[in-house]
Scaffold this motif. Sequence first.
Motif, mmCIF file in Angstrom:
data_model
loop_
_atom_site.group_PDB
_atom_site.id
_atom_site.type_symbol
_atom_site.label_atom_id
_atom_site.label_comp_id
_atom_site.label_asym_id
_atom_site.label_seq_id
_atom_site.Cartn_x
_atom_site.Cartn_y
_atom_site.Cartn_z
ATOM 1 N N ALA A 230 1.143 -1.027 -0.161
ATOM 2 C CA ALA A 230 0.216 -0.495 0.234
ATOM 3 C C ALA A 230 0.941 1.187 -0.087
ATOM 4 O O ALA A 230 1.687 0.951 0.235
ATOM 5 C CB ALA A 230 -0.898 0.403 1.296
ATOM 6 N N ALA A 231 -0.251 2.647 -0.829
ATOM 7 C CA ALA A 231 0.670 4.048 -0.366
ATOM 8 C C ALA A 231 1.179 3.836 1.853
ATOM 9 O O ALA A 231 0.457 3.414 1.862
ATOM 10 C CB ALA A 231 0.230 4.447 -1.148
ATOM 11 N N LYS A 232 1.896 4.677 1.720
ATOM 12 C CA LYS A 232 1.725 5.955 2.932
ATOM 13 C C LYS A 232 1.513 6.682 2.852
ATOM 14 O O LYS A 232 0.570 7.487 1.579
ATOM 15 C CB LYS A 232 3.191 6.379 3.091
ATOM 16 N N PRO A 233 0.924 7.588 4.214
ATOM 17 C CA PRO A 233 1.142 6.600 5.409
ATOM 18 C C PRO A 233 -0.069 5.169 5.982
ATOM 19 O O PRO A 233 -0.597 5.167 4.977
ATOM 20 C CB PRO A 233 0.831 8.213 6.405
ATOM 21 N N PHE A 234 0.578 5.028 6.648
ATOM 22 C CA PHE A 234 -0.054 3.295 7.166
ATOM 23 C C PHE A 234 -0.166 4.023 8.795
ATOM 24 O O PHE A 234 0.281 5.025 9.327
ATOM 25 C CB PHE A 234 1.102 2.286 7.151
ATOM 26 N N ASN A 235 -1.118 3.420 9.306
ATOM 27 C CA ASN A 235 -1.584 3.849 10.602
ATOM 28 C C ASN A 235 -1.220 3.472 11.862
ATOM 29 O O ASN A 235 0.278 2.188 11.816
ATOM 30 C CB ASN A 235 -2.766 3.307 10.180
ATOM 31 N N PRO A 236 -0.174 4.310 12.488
ATOM 32 C CA PRO A 236 0.979 3.899 13.357
ATOM 33 C C PRO A 236 0.514 2.172 13.879
ATOM 34 O O PRO A 236 1.105 1.707 14.398
ATOM 35 C CB PRO A 236 0.880 4.922 14.386
ATOM 36 N N HIS A 237 -0.932 2.420 14.322
ATOM 37 C CA HIS A 237 -1.444 1.187 14.798
ATOM 38 C C HIS A 237 -1.478 -0.304 14.627
ATOM 39 O O HIS A 237 -1.765 -1.368 14.622
ATOM 40 C CB HIS A 237 -2.941 0.899 16.172
ATOM 41 N N MET A 238 -1.411 0.473 13.045
ATOM 42 C CA MET A 238 -0.667 -1.529 12.015
ATOM 43 C C MET A 238 0.502 -2.185 12.928
ATOM 44 O O MET A 238 1.343 -1.250 12.862
ATOM 45 C CB MET A 238 -1.775 -0.744 10.836
ATOM 46 N N THR A 239 0.793 -3.227 12.441
ATOM 47 C CA THR A 239 1.566 -3.699 13.017
ATOM 48 C C THR A 239 2.710 -3.594 11.624
ATOM 49 O O THR A 239 1.939 -4.324 10.381
ATOM 50 C CB THR A 239 1.179 -5.518 13.560
ATOM 51 N N ALA A 240 4.075 -4.155 11.748
ATOM 52 C CA ALA A 240 5.017 -4.018 10.600
ATOM 53 C C ALA A 240 4.644 -6.136 9.889
ATOM 54 O O ALA A 240 4.489 -5.688 8.705
ATOM 55 C CB ALA A 240 6.912 -4.249 11.172
ATOM 56 N N THR A 241 4.179 -6.783 10.864
ATOM 57 C CA THR A 241 4.051 -8.084 10.136
ATOM 58 C C THR A 241 2.919 -8.042 9.170
ATOM 59 O O THR A 241 2.947 -9.160 8.087
ATOM 60 C CB THR A 241 3.713 -8.839 11.930
ATOM 61 N N GLN A 242 1.807 -7.371 9.838
ATOM 62 C CA GLN A 242 0.270 -7.271 8.845
ATOM 63 C C GLN A 242 0.814 -6.648 7.850
ATOM 64 O O GLN A 242 0.547 -7.498 6.723
ATOM 65 C CB GLN A 242 -0.896 -6.391 9.535
ATOM 66 N N ILE A 243 1.314 -6.389 7.650
ATOM 67 C CA ILE A 243 1.738 -5.073 6.619
ATOM 68 C C ILE A 243 2.863 -6.112 5.655
ATOM 69 O O ILE A 243 2.648 -6.366 4.235
ATOM 70 C CB ILE A 243 2.890 -3.770 6.607
ATOM 71 N N ALA A 244 3.815 -6.540 6.345
ATOM 72 C CA ALA A 244 4.482 -7.248 5.721
ATOM 73 C C ALA A 244 3.564 -8.710 5.154
ATOM 74 O O ALA A 244 4.444 -9.212 3.610
ATOM 75 C CB ALA A 244 5.839 -8.636 6.906
#
Length: 899
Positions: free
Chosen positions: A276-290
Amino acid sequence: MTARFLNNLMLYIAMSISIPSAAVAETPAQEPMWPGASYDPAIPTFEKVLGFSPGERISNYHQIQRYFEALQEAAPDRIKLQQYATSWEGRALIYVAIGKPENLASLDSYSTRIQALADPRKTNKTQAQQLINILPAGVWLQYGVHGNEISSTDAAMFLAYHLLAAQNDAITQQIMDNTIVFIDPLQNPDGRARFTSRYYATVGLEHSGDRLSAEQNEPWPRGRSNHYLFDMNRDWLAATQPETKGRIAAINTFKPQVIVDVHEMGGDQTYYFAPAAKPFNPHMTATQIANMDEIGRNHAKHFDALGFDYFTREIFDAFYPGYGDSWPTFYGASASTYEVGSARGHVFHRRNGEVLTYRDTVQMQFVASLSTAEGTAIGREKLLNDFYQYQLDAIEEGKDNDARTYILTNEKNRHGTHRLATLMAEHGAEVKLMEESFKACGRNFKAGSYVIDTAQPRGKFVTTVFAEQVDMSAEFIAEQERRRARNLGDQIYDVTGWSLPMMFNVDTIACDKAIKAKGTFISPSHALAANVTNMDAKVGFIVPWGDMAAGRFLTHALRAGISLKSADEAFVLEGKRTYPAGSLIIERSKNKDDLNLKIQAIAEKTGAIVEGTDSSWVTKGPSFGSDKTVTMNAPKVAIAWDTPTSSLSAGNTRFVIERQLGYPVTAIRVPILARADLSGYDVIILPEGYYGRALGQAGADNLQDWVSKGGVLIALGSANRFLADEEYALLDVKRELAHRNDDDNKAPDDAESDDNKVEGQLFTSKDDLSNAIIEAETSPSFVAGVLANVEVDQEHWLTAGVDENLVTVAYGSDIYTPIKLDSGKNLVWFSGPEDVLASGYLWAENKAQLAYKPVLIHQPMGRGMVIGYTQSPTFRAYLEGMNVLLTNSIFRASAHTKN
């Protein structure tokens, strides 16, 4: 020419010479949807059930239902169909679960096990690992939330067929072995029905791909939205629509580990998927994004093999938590949006000369969907482990959170507090209704307060939607400011502020401690208890004003034929009880003998407080018989409809009045307002839109004449441009240009000499160049949507019972001058420059210029009045805190006209 282009061209020729309604078999020249696949003849095809091949026609609602029913009839052990909601227009919304028979034998058992995995407080790591070893992963694929984004639903149908019928296909077998695939094929059946019926009504001898054609240009309100014209991809936070409510309940039942929301975009674009494009919600986790990035890589492999173009990262960010692809991340899913360039019909001519067919878009959506299921199957164990770890982390983060516990005090806004508490329960958060008084963080709280502890699996969601501020990354903000300094557009996609307590006008106390007092967890159906006292009262009853329980009591009472009044000012009865301005007075002498029964029934339905009184003796404030205690009528309310209104604003506004306030509204098409006799209406609302051409001087004159005779004209947001236009002069304010510092954009004297030259100027920096190229007269910078603090005049009948401070959404670029005292009053205005921003990100110059500018303007006109909201109070129908003000603007205003 490529083979793919030739195939597309052949399909286009075949479709062009066909009669639109004919059912024609798939042309032999077409490549299969999934190369090399062979299918079980026992599973019914599109052709057998519907009479056309995948992507040959745009399926309608009834065909979709019929096809999934046929699949279930053919393979009942591998596909289960379930209805989860009914649309406003009575259409069923369904999902299907597809998997091997042993996994589908008991979906209830699967749900129970997933719920156990989702709660580490009940399931330890050893037990969790045992579940992970045996559970299939859940992947939920949802399609068609925008009804005119048509290809995804047909792709969903073909995906279900492929999973059930594909033979000797390793990918399909892996999916069936390791996952349960949930398919929600049509999230917006009303919108799709609107699109398909109108689309095929425009088709002639051959389909047109010309972007000027009727096929490519939908009439108002388009098929994107549902019956009440909501963009339901923005409804996940407030959950106002039945389609959204049902979907949230279904997803919460199974908590799938991967969720994808499948969309369409402009036809000149290709295909978009994660990252996805930035910005990410800071309460999402790096694992979910990965995890979604890894599934995106899987798509790339298939798209490359099939020759499909795609892109990632450039648009569609993951910051706002109220989308179909972001909401699921806050129970632990990995989620994403997919978008295909849309044919918006059978065929579309791209600017680069390519011919995009509907079948092309269906195939790409199918491939991405199958690839998602494959990626979930490959990552089954990791995804389940990550899901469990998310719950562990959420609980631990909640324990360490400075705002560990949110306490909803329930002391001023009973209805808003109750609505917020039950909404959070609907989202899946644990909300406790306290059964005893308690002390926390140095304060005393009464029984009846609600408590939400963030040390729970849904804790990240609570934090995300309750926090006053969720920041975009400093890097992203710096880039947006750099782009603006270069006069480039910003990349903020949607609203940046969404704190639910602010929008609901609910007092919420954040405490860093757990609350040990006794309480009971509530369900989404928990009712707001009415409080009716002294039913045998001799004089009558009083309903204290100030929340929407009282507001709904008013609308129900008017519709039930109850005679009642409303006090313009606060009053004290018998020197004891103080009632706020706006309070409703129901006198027994002016009503029929069945008054008690009606009041009891309405109170129970609305949750209102109703207090009987044996006396009308007022010791302070207006008496029951005072001129400042006005008789309320049941106004006939109309809303401007159709072009040029904003369909979203029109639909949201009608929904708020009809479904949240409980009062009927008549929709009138805009051209009729210009010439019709409007005397049968008391209130007319102009939702956002640009009315100048549609209404013109004749429309302005007709409205002015109607207002002068006692009408109430309410304009929302951009509708005020029409009212404020000096040509029409319905509202005595002006729309402001952007304010610039004296030293900014200082242009030379532009008076031209005979030889068309101007006085020279010296630039000493790049900033001088940037300032010199900005037009002297521009609008303020556009704001994607923030929460703004506003202040309310407490000494006017229109603001009776409204809190001194509220929060509204500030959106767009319109800022208005205040009205002069000889014309009217500014009753609500933005707070000062240091305080105006409540939540989100607001450009510095907008902060400065918005400060103290009007939000609500009241202008008397003859026997009637004009009410202008410079920012719409009905935005997405989630501004509960503005609803009392809106109710006053309709009902108290019509009572104050001089008819």
